[in-house]
Each structure stands twice: as C-alpha cells, then as structure tokens.
Design an enzyme around this catalytic site. Structure first.
Site, short mmCIF file in Angstrom:
data_model
loop_
_atom_site.label_atom_id
_atom_site.label_comp_id
_atom_site.label_asym_id
_atom_site.label_seq_id
_atom_site.Cartn_x
_atom_site.Cartn_y
_atom_site.Cartn_z
N LYS A 116 -94.36 -58.07 38.99
CA LYS A 116 -94.37 -58.26 40.45
C LYS A 116 -93.29 -57.45 41.15
CE LYS A 116 -96.34 -62.94 40.22
NZ LYS A 116 -96.47 -63.04 38.77
N GLU A 200 -88.24 -64.81 46.17
CA GLU A 200 -88.88 -64.48 47.43
C GLU A 200 -88.62 -65.56 48.47
OE1 GLU A 200 -93.02 -63.93 46.80
OE2 GLU A 200 -92.81 -61.89 46.05
N HIS A 235 -98.80 -74.80 42.95
CA HIS A 235 -99.10 -73.36 43.03
C HIS A 235 -100.38 -72.98 42.30
CE1 HIS A 235 -95.14 -73.02 44.76
NE2 HIS A 235 -94.60 -73.53 43.67
N ARG A 297 -108.18 -58.31 37.60
CA ARG A 297 -109.25 -58.92 36.81
C ARG A 297 -110.19 -59.64 37.77
NH1 ARG A 297 -107.61 -64.09 37.51
NH2 ARG A 297 -105.38 -64.55 37.43
#
Length: 651
Positions: A116, A200, A235, A297
C-alpha cells in the site's frame, strides 16, 4: 479460448468460475485439501487433484503443488479466484515460467499495488488523490506513533500487504497506539508474511466506494461503474450495492477517470478494483474522494456489478487472458437498475461476529439462479450436510437481489433473507435481514460506522411468541409426523377414554430450561402450558416441515427442522433453537463453567499473555487465538490470579 483451466481456489468462487467455464465449453480442474475432499467445488469440476493437508499453508498456498496439478491435468491456464495466491506476483511468474497462462494481471501490476505504501506513492505520481498518512519504510514503533500524532487522531493502522480487513486497526487516541500496532503486525505477518504497516488519517464519516475496472493486453482500459461497500464490520464488507446511493454523474465520471488512470499507470490487464475512501458527511463531491488501495483480482462483491451491467466478469477474465480485446468501449456501458449483495456467514453477531463452526443440518433458499444474472441470485460453495470448519472462511452464500430501483432491490433482498433457512450452525442471517430493513440504510444514509453505531438495535430480537415453543413441543412429541400405517392405534395419539391426555417436554432455549405441558384437546388441537405460557394451538396443515397453525385466533405459518436432540423453528424471519433435555438423564457438571477460560472455537494460539501466578485485571488479554483468518482475544472475566495456563504459543 482455453480448452481446460485449473482453479487455484475453493468454495464459492471456485464454483462460480466452474459455472462460467462450463457455459463457455471450457473444462475445469479443481484442487482440494484433505478438509475439502468432499466439497462442492470438487464435485462440480471435470477433474480434481489433491494438493495437501487442511491448513492453507499445506494446500491452497502451495503454489508449486498447484502448478504441478495444472501440468499433470493438461490445463492451459490457472484462475486464482480471490484470496490465497490471487495477488502473489511470485506465483504469477512461476505459472508463466512453465508455459501456463495466469488468468489475472501481470506480476508487475500486482507488485505495484501489492504494497500500500508504494501504491500510494505511484498514485500520487499518476495524479490520483490519496488520503493523508505515512507510507514510508521506517517501521520503528515510536516513530510510527509520532507520525500518528502528526497526522492527528483518529488514525488507521493498515498492513501494507493484503486486504480484507486483515492487519487493520482503528486507533482513537495515543494511549492505544502501541497495543494496536503490535496486534496489526502480528495479524499481517500471519496473513501475508509481511508485518510492515502504514498509518492513515481516519475519515470520521467515511464511505467506501470502489470502481470496477477491466483492462486487456491491447491497451484498452474501461470502468464498469461503482459499488458502495460502506456497510462493514471490523473493516470487512457485509452488504454491498451498485450503483452507490447519492452518486452524481460528474462525481461518477471523476472517480471512473481516476480509476482508469490508476490502472493504466501500472499496465493493468484483467479484472481489478480501485477502492476509494469518500467523505460521507454531505453530498458526494469531486474533491471528496481519495485512493485507498487497488485489489488486483476479482472481488467477492462482483455480482452486483454484473447485475447492473449485464456482463459476466469471469467470461471477460477468460477472454482477456486468452489475448482477446475487450468487446466493449466505455460509451457502450449503461447502468441497468440496482443490485445488493449480502454475505451470509456462519458467525455469532452477538459475540462480536465470532466465526462459528458446525454442520449445515438444513439449508434452503427461495427460488433463485446461481452464478448468473437474475432477480434473485444465490452463489454458494456449500450444500446441506456440509461442515463449516475452522480451517477456512465461514461463508455460506452470497445473496444478490436485482431490481429496477434501489428500493425495489432492497425490498427484494429483505424478503429473500427472511425466507432463507439454515440450521445446525449460528449465522448472521437475522442480522442481515435487520440491516436490510434499517431505515437509515433504506434512505441511502450509509457510512462505514453505521453498523457499529446501531448494532444493539440490529441484533435485538423481539419477544418469542408463545406459539413457537408450543410448536417445538408438538414436534418433539411427533405430532407432525406422518402416521399413515396399518396400525389404527397409531392414529389415536393422545387419545384417552375418560380424560384429556397430557405429555411433558423439557427444552433448553436461549440459555434457559423450560418444561412444557402439552394437553391433547382432540381434532389437532392442543393446549401448551409452562409458567406464564398458556397457548391453545390448532394445526390446520402440516407438510414437509411447513406448519399452518392457529394460535389463540391468530393464523400464521412456521417451518420446523428437527435433528438428533434439537429442534429449530423458523417463523417471521427468525430462527429459534430448542435442545431437548431428557428428564431422566443425570445432569453433568459443566467443566467450562466457573473460573476456566475456554476458547469459543478451535484455533491456533498465537500469543499467551498470562503465566502461572500472574495477577490480572478484568478485561486483560490472556490468550490471543487465531481462527478463520482473524485474531480473537480471550480476556479475564474478572480480577484475579492465574492458577494455571494449559496452552502454549503454537498450540
């Protein structure tokens, strides 16, 4: 087009790929672990090859065994599904090195988006908006804590590898940062083999909106509109929809352009999803979305996009992998109606969405199509009688509803969920039905915090009508059994010459024991009594577990499923379970009661925090258990001293 492909996956997605391949005339090869020897995907495929033991590290993550199975079977290409090796660039290169085709993006694209931190740097360079945070290489815990303070709480700690909510922790203030970081690193190492994390800024009213993209080997890249995946718990997505509520055409166009640019920046090929975090505090706007990550994907929720576009994404994957150009241009695409997908899991919502195990003693769905477009679509990799094991994801089915409008599709989803019957394991079915009827969700006011805010109301059950335990008692006494036979006395159950017969049944339900007296009134009429319960029932009709009854003047329907020592009654979208208790049986001491702390499910002990003689406070973590890809903490139920620890790390 390929004559034969191998599917390097299991469960629902393997069955999904098999369905499309069969429609296209392509033969399929399944792979399976010891735990999956009798699985549905194994039965559906044209061939199947064993690849190892039950643990994923011994089977579905063994790339060399999967490639050997493909070569042995004569397959020309490998479809990875999602999860497992689907986003492993080393596996892609190994597949291509032996002359096979990987049905997915090139290894370079997966690497570019696999970490990421590197992906965000690449997106900044490509002009795609990125959420503020720290995406660097320094992994010192104190340094990361300082970065979190600089960014400003609340923050998200996120594993830089993988996805699916693994290795992700929300931290509200500095006091909880180090504990959350340690837990995220441990889960990331277990799931992806990489403990590195990034930090983040957490958007306080976030929406999770993703754009489906497709690219081919000829330089064409298109987007197939958006999905809103904001209804999440821990999440992980629960209900997804397409398109996103409140999406204005100019915002859709801006997000679509950003997603296409992201895909072009890495030379993308095949199906992919660009995920954005979106400010949901007001109307969606062109400057209110930020790149979060790209899933290289096919996504679990791809059926909702198939529903609104009329396309088969697996077919597109196969054609692109076979070097065919995309058959559509961006201007050819239109949105048709609305679609929702609900993920039916074996899990205990009331216990923090704890994954559940057990045999699917009963499993039935209303009329539907499977793995193809329809008003009601149910994609499932299990059948009645299959076992939900602790080895893999506990998904039972994906339920997809498609309608002309959002309200029509949502009403259809809610109605369908209320008609599904599952017995033998705990599920999230009632929670999903309550979520589909949630007034805020119905109004389109969704964000990723909705479930956490309203969870008490979503899991609250109405009071059980007296007729439900009464019906269970009648079922326990065999009152709904077909008694046709040669013996006339079989037809006189409950008959007495001079009085009304009485039978007694004892159940355990909802954590309590109840003893019911059933009085036979004749003509399929019964009076059932227990303490404050007093219900007169008339059975109007009973056939194949479906009961039409009159309870004190109220006519209703129920379905009853019975097993060895248990009964489940389905009524008004709810399931009530009853365990039969033998009044003559000697009661046994519950060895798990008192001061013993017992794991609620099988799993791997990943950490032991307590030792013999240590003093603990209520809520202290004693053992960290890893099961079904998630961590579960066993905590002290009260203050005390640990007398004995009976497990070690790695057990």
């Amino acid at each position: 087009m390929f004559a034969k492909i191998l599917i390097a996956n299991r469960g629902e997605i393997a069955c999904r790929v098999i369905a499309t391949a069969r429609r296209m005339g392509t033969k399929t090869v399944a792979v399976y672990s010891d735990a999956d020897a009798g699985a549905r995907h194994v039965d559906l495929a044209d061939e199947a090859v064993r690849i190892g033991g039950a643990a994923v590290s011994d089977s579905y993550l063994r790339g060399e065994a999967i490639i050997a199975a493909a070569l042995r079977s004569g397959a020309e290409a490998i479809h990875p599904g999602y999860g497992f090796l689907s986003e492993n660039p080393d596996f892609v290169e190994a597949v291509e090195a032996v002359g096979l085709v990987f049905i997915g993006p090139p290894a370079s694209a997966i690497r570019a988006m696999g970490l990421k931190d590197a992906a965000k740097a690449l997106m900044i360079k490509a002009g795609v908006p990125v959420v503020p945070g720290y995406h660097g290489a320094n992994q010192d815990a104190d340094f990361l804590a300082a970065e979190a303070a600089r960014i400003g709480y609340p923050v998200l700690i996120k594993a830089r590898a993988g996805g699916g909510g693994k290795g992700m922790r929300l931290v509200e203030d500095a006091s909880g940062f180090h504990t959350a970081l340690e837990s995220a690193r441990r889960e990331a190492q277990s799931s992806f083999g990489d403990p590195a994390c990034l930090i983040e800024k957490y958007v306080t009213q976030p929406r999770h909106i993703e754009i489906q993209v497709f690219g081919d080997a000829h330089g064409n890249v298109i987007h197939l509109f958006e999905r809103d995946c904001s209804l999440q718990r821990r999440h992980q997505k629960v209900i997804e929809e397409a398109p996103a509520p409140g999406m204005a055409p100019d915002v859709r166009a801006a997000m679509g352009r950003a997603a296409v640019e992201a895909a072009k920046a890495i030379g993308y090929r095949g199906a992919g999803t660009v995920e954005f975090i979106v400010d949901g505090s007001g109307p969606l706007r062109k400057d209110g979305f930020w790149f979060m990550e790209m899933n290289t994907r096919l996504q679990v929720e791809h059926p909702v996009s198939e529903a609104i576009t009329g396309l088969d994404f697996v077919e597109l994957q196969l054609r692109v992998a076979a070097d065919e150009p995309l058959p559509l241009r961006q201007e050819d695409l239109r949105i048709d109606g609305w679609a929702f997908e609900a993920r039916l899991y074996a899990e205990d919502v009331a216990k923090g969405f704890l994954p559940a195990t057990g045999r699917l003693e009963h499993l039935s769905f209303p009329p539907n199509v499977a793995f193809s477009r329809g008003a009601i679509r149910v994609d499932s990799g299990v059948r009645e009688g299959d076992v939900i094991s602790p080895w893999y994801d506990p998904m039972i089915a994906k339920v997809i509803a498609h309608g002309a409008s959002r309200s029509a599709a949502l009403n259809l989803l809610a109605a369908t969920l209320s008609e599904i019957r599952v017995a033998g394991t705990t599920t999230n079915l009632e929670f999903l039905a309550a979520l589909a009827r949630h007034p805020g969700f119905a109004a389109g006011a969704v964000d990723t915090g909705l479930i956490a805010r309203d969870l008490p109301g979503l899991i609250a059950r109405p009071a059980t009508p007296d007729a439900i335990p009464a019906l269970a008692a009648l079922a326990a006494l065999g009152m709904f059994t077909d008694r046709q036979g040669n013996d006339p006395w079989d037809l006189l159950t409950g008959w007495r010459a001079w009085s009304e017969a009485e039978d007694f049944v004892t159940f355990r339900t909802g954590g309590h024991d109840i003893r019911l007296c059933v009085r036979h009134l004749g003509q399929r009429r019964f009076r059932v009594m227990s303490g404050g319960l007093d219900c007169t029932l008339t059975i109007a009709q009973s056939r194949d577990g479906s009961i039409l009854f009159d309870a004190d003047g109220l006519r209703a329907k129920a379905e009853i499923v019975t097993g060895s020592g248990w009964i489940s009654v389905f009524h008004d979208g709810l399931r009530t379970d009853f365990d039969l208790i033998d009044d003559l049986a000697v009661s046994e001491t519950d060895e798990t009661s008192g001061d013993g702390i017992v794991a609620p499910m099988p799993g791997l002990v990943s950490a032991v925090r307590a030792s013999n003689g240590s003093t603990v406070r209520k809520g202290d973590a004693l053992v960290v258990l890893e099961a079904m890809k998630m961590e579960h903490v066993l905590a002290a139920p009260r203050d005390g001293v640990v007398a004995e620890v009976l497990v070690s790390q790695g057990d």
